[in-house]
Write an enzyme that holds these catalytic residues in place. Structure first.
Site, PDB file in Angstrom:
ATOM      1  N   GLY A 101       0.950  -1.035   0.134  1.00 15.94           N
ATOM      2  CA  GLY A 101       0.046   0.011  -0.019  1.00 15.94           C
ATOM      3  C   GLY A 101       0.820   1.294   0.038  1.00 15.94           C
ATOM      4  N   ASP A 140     -10.862   6.688   3.597  1.00 12.28           N
ATOM      5  CA  ASP A 140     -10.395   5.777   2.658  1.00 12.28           C
ATOM      6  C   ASP A 140     -11.007   4.448   2.553  1.00 12.28           C
ATOM      7  OD1 ASP A 140      -8.458   5.174   0.562  1.00 12.28           O
ATOM      8  OD2 ASP A 140      -6.959   4.559   1.584  1.00 12.28           O
TER       9      ASP A 140
END
Length: 883
Positions: A536, A651
């Site tokens: 990520g 998110d």
């Protein structure tokens, strides 16, 4: 006409959703002692209450403290609400007595506080003891705090008792170590003794025996559970001087349907009918409620039910608190009350009992819980009255308390059980892999001498552990922050530390376990690429093993990540303060050698996206997908309403929804999270735009004004992603299909969405369920945030969609699936209100999924009856309360 009548109701309920307050009389106890045991200094706890050191003149202990030692905990658990009174302890290896002078006319609270740490080298597992009173009551026997807390993942324990008046004018508490082969000890961190108003005057109705009652006025009671039903945690400082903890009830609501919650408006006044009633519960409890909802057909087919594990072979009193907040006439809402599948009261009508709304009341029902093969539990269930044919088929509850009564032998402790197998699988403390062996403290032997040998039991709570194990298997376990048999596990906690650590401020460094860089290298086999399970913006994520066999996910920062330090701090801060079943748990961190590493619980089944596309895994069934969406919605709803301030994830996407080994969904990755508005006057937080393209709220993108509705927008994209099994952005597709949000909305509005649903699930979805989910996703993607539902609304709609799916799957004929055009099965399982014995024939008939129980709920309702136009409860919108 009906539509025009409903419009004012929306305004009414939007106003009613604002927090309400009410003045109440504050009780002033004649006796009040808070002892910080084992401490040499006084101090304040997190609620601002002053705890007095029990070394002051050594007057509290009958032997002036000569038979005990003062000890300090060897470590701090981030689950502690404050360091006082838990970081010091009075430790004994022989019988010791605390003595308190009390008003002989008053009933008294006695609260014992325990933190199962090791103390000056004495391991936590070495403490086994009993506690008794001068009135001849055994409060605890062979009690192991370590066993209890580790089995149930609790950081500490509070045991609360209510003792009747003591004519002698003094109260003693005797701590007695259990004789064992090795040395064992008794300990206590804090003791509260406080007079209380006599709120246990009237006898309780014995359920199942119409002509029998139970005298609770002369009994000693142990508080097992205390719930602010439909509301959030109420700390002792907000309890009208009685210093009780009132906890959120949602972890104990049973079944797929948990009803809806409602909170009175800012000007609503609670009017207590008497002084005793005034102290029964604070106004905050009566200003909120959980009801069944607006659908009379649905309500007649399920019970609003709570289930709570308890000890066998004791009599319990269930105290139900009621206050009608919306209706004003008798027989508008009437319901039956069941306790342990027996009729406690038929046709209960709050207005009929109080004559007007806003007047609180409570009812006490007693029941004896015998030993059952599958464990023991208290069940409280509400069902709309059929006999009275009320205007609304509904039921309400504002508060719930469960008390254990002493038996005829003066005992409140459960019988000695067999050792619990659950202990082997219990959550382990930082750095502990097995139950440590107790080592006697070197100075203890000199002061107190050896202890007698003998066989030992593991403690009174192992039986509860077994019961809870069955409950956890049945209900997929509750969150570490919201599930606990005693009802005394904190929802929120804070911790202070005097030591700063690297990138983390001093107040964060002590919040969770600290791993050394060497630990991390061993756990990841020196960061082997074969263990990488994800990458990520923060860095790579590795699968690892700590403490010998505990699987973890280890996220290592990428030195080139611009958000490394901020994301690292935010993640530790958010996940150390928040505990919920549907949020990923942070185990610890490492910041040695310039590294920033986060250690999480391992999610066996990875991300939701992997199971939809691009993961090479078999496609999930529709039922599985819907369960996961509901779990994620619960987690997000908790973020929005469960903490002191709204927390906006910022998110939300399918890669940040993880699935554990039991297929329980958990929201992850809080590096971009922000606290929402902190005052009623604020509607948003102005901040730079961050998030993932394809999921970004367009209003947030344009105006840089972040709200909780930004998460709602992102979740709407997730819902369409689950339905269509395609990425949020796919540049390889034709231009009109690149954005999933735009494409799905277009298909939804022109009626072609069923044609593009993932083929692997198209034949599994009930048409009504599909419509509900698609409509919900569409509303989430509204251009303006004010037009989007709250996460509470979204959650309720998904829960309702699940019920529609259950009904469809339970039907025996007439089925059709999305897009086949055939008739739809409309059968709904029936529920007989009672059998010949007056007990419930079935507790619930809707929802069989172990992960489908609603933790929070809000509902969009439709009502065409003009007579109800003045009742906000049955209008278009019921706003969720904060939790």
């Amino acid at each position: 006409m009906a539509g025009r009548a409903r419009r004012p109701l929306l305004v009414l309920l939007l106003v009613a959703g604002v927090a309400a307050t009410a003045e109440s009389k504050v009780y002033a106890p004649t006796d009040r002692v808070l002892l910080n045991c084992g401490s040499t200094t006084d101090g304040l706890d997190a609620d601002g209450r002053k705890w007095v050191a029990d070394t002051n003149d050594n007057t509290w202990l009958t032997d002036s403290g000569k038979s005990s030692l003062l000890m300090a905990a060897d470590k701090v658990d981030n689950g502690l609400p404050s360091t006082i009174p838990y970081m010091t302890a009075r430790v004994f290896t022989m019988e010791a007595v605390y003595n308190f002078s009390v008003n002989p006319r008053d009933r008294h609270w006695v609260r014992l506080h325990f933190y199962p740490s090791s103390y000056n080298g004495i391991a936590a597992a070495g403490f086994h003891f009993s506690v008794s009173t001068s009135t001849g009551i055994t409060l605890l026997r062979n009690f192991s705090v370590y066993t209890y807390t580790k089995a149930l993942s609790q950081a500490y324990i509070i045991r609360e008792f209510s003792l009747p008046p003591t004519p002698a004018g003094f109260l003693t508490l005797t701590f007695t170590p259990t004789p064992m082969g090795n040395e064992t000890y008794a300990f206590v961190n804090g003791i509260e003794v406080a007079s209380m108003p006599d709120i246990f005057v009237d006898p309780a109705i014995m359920v199942g025996f119409a002509d029998q009652t139970v005298d609770i006025a002369s009994s000693t009671l142990q508080t097992m559970y205390r719930f602010n039903v439909g509301g959030s945690y109420i700390p002792p400082s907000n309890d009208s001087g009685l210093t009780r903890h009132w906890y959120d009830d949602t972890p104990y609501v049973y079944g797929a349907t948990s009803g809806v919650t409602y909170r009175a408006g800012p000007h609503f006044q609670i009017r207590y009918p008497s002084e005793i009633a005034e102290y029964a519960a604070p106004p905050e409890v009566y200003l909120g409620t959980r009801s069944m909802g607006s659908d009379p057909r649905l309500n007649q087919n399920y019970n609003l039910t709570w289930t709570m594990p308890v000890d066998a072979n004791f009599t319990y009193v269930a105290r139900l608190h009621f206050c009608e907040l919306l209706l004003s006439r008798a027989n508008q809402r009437a319901f039956d009350i069941y306790v342990n599948n027996k009729t406690a009261q038929s046709d209960a009508d709050v207005i009929g009992m109080t004559s007007e709304k806003g007047v609180p009341m409570y009812k006490d029902y007693a029941v004896y819980v015998s030993e059952e093969p599958d464990g023991q539990a208290m069940w409280v269930a509400l069902h709309p009255s059929v006999a009275l044919r009320p205007q609304f088929y509904d039921a309400i509850l504002n508060g719930l308390e469960i008390f254990k009564l002493n038996d005829t032998a003066g005992n409140l402790a459960a019988p000695d059980p067999e050792p619990s197998r659950l202990l082997a699988k219990a959550e382990l403390g930082a750095g502990e892999h097995e139950v440590p062996k107790s080592k006697p403290h070197p100075h203890m032997a000199k002061v107190m001498g050896g202890t007698a040998g003998g066989a030992a039991a593991l403690g009174i709570v192992a039986a509860i552990c077994v019961v809870w194990y069955h409950e956890k298997k049945k209900r997929d376990a509750a969150s570490a922050g919201g599930s606990h048999t005693s009802g005394w596990l904190p929802l929120y906690h804070s911790h202070t530390s005097n030591k700063s650590s690297g990138h983390l401020p001093a107040n964060l460094a002590g919040m969770c376990r600290h791993f050394s860089f060497a630990d991390i290298k061993v756990a990841t086999k020196n960061f082997s690429e074969s263990l990488v399970i994800g990458v990520g913006g923060f860095g790579k994520v590795y699968r690892g093993v700590v403490d010998g066999d505990t699987k973890v996910a280890i996220k290592r920062s990428n030195p080139s990540s611009e958000q490394g330090v901020h994301e690292f701090q935010t993640e530790v801060e958010m996940l150390s303060k928040l505990r919920h079943r549907h949020l990923v748990s942070l185990i610890g961190f490492c910041e040695d050698a310039g590294e920033m590493i986060l250690v999480y619980d391992y999610m066996e089944h990875g991300t939701l996206r992997e199971h939809l596309y691009m993961g090479g895994k078999p496609p999930l069934s529709w039922r599985h997908r819907l369960d996961i969406c509901i779990g994620a919605a619960r987690g997000l709803h908790y973020l929005h309403t469960g903490a002191k301030y709204t927390i906006i994830h910022r998110d939300v996407k399918t890669t940040n929804i993880l699935v554990d080994g039991d297929w329980v969904a958990k929201v992850s990755d809080f590096g971009l999270s922000k606290s929402g508005p902190t005052t009623m006057n604020q509607t948003h937080v102005s901040t730079m735009v961050k998030g993932s393209f394809g999921y970004l709220d367009p209003e947030y993108f344009r105006r840089q004004q972040l709200t909780d509705k930004s998460d709602v927008y992102s979740f709407g994209v997730v819902l369409f992603e689950v339905l269509l099994a395609r990425p949020a952005l796919d540049p390889a597709l034709p231009r009109e299909q690149v954005s999933l949000a735009d494409y799905a909305l277009s298909c939804q509005r022109n009626g072609t969405l069923p044609d593009v649903v993932d083929p692997s699930i198209k034949d599994q979805i009930a048409p009504e369920c599909f419509k509900k989910v698609a409509d919900t996703a569409e509303k989430c993607l509204a251009e303006q945030s004010i037009d989007r539902p709250s996460m509470g609304d979204v959650l309720w709609n998904l829960e309702f969609a699940l019920q529609l799916q259950d009904t469809f799957e339970g039907g025996s004929c007439g089925r059709r699936t999305v897009g086949d055009g055939s008739g739809s099965g409309t059968g709904r399982p029936a529920l007989e209100p009672s059998n010949s014995n007056g007990s419930m024939a079935s507790v619930t008939t809707l929802g069989t999924s172990s992960t489908s129980r609603a933790h929070e709920a809000c509902v969009i309702m439709e009502e065409t009856d003009d007579e109800v136009a003045n009742s906000a409860a049955f209008s278009q919108l019921v706003c969720p309360t904060g939790r």
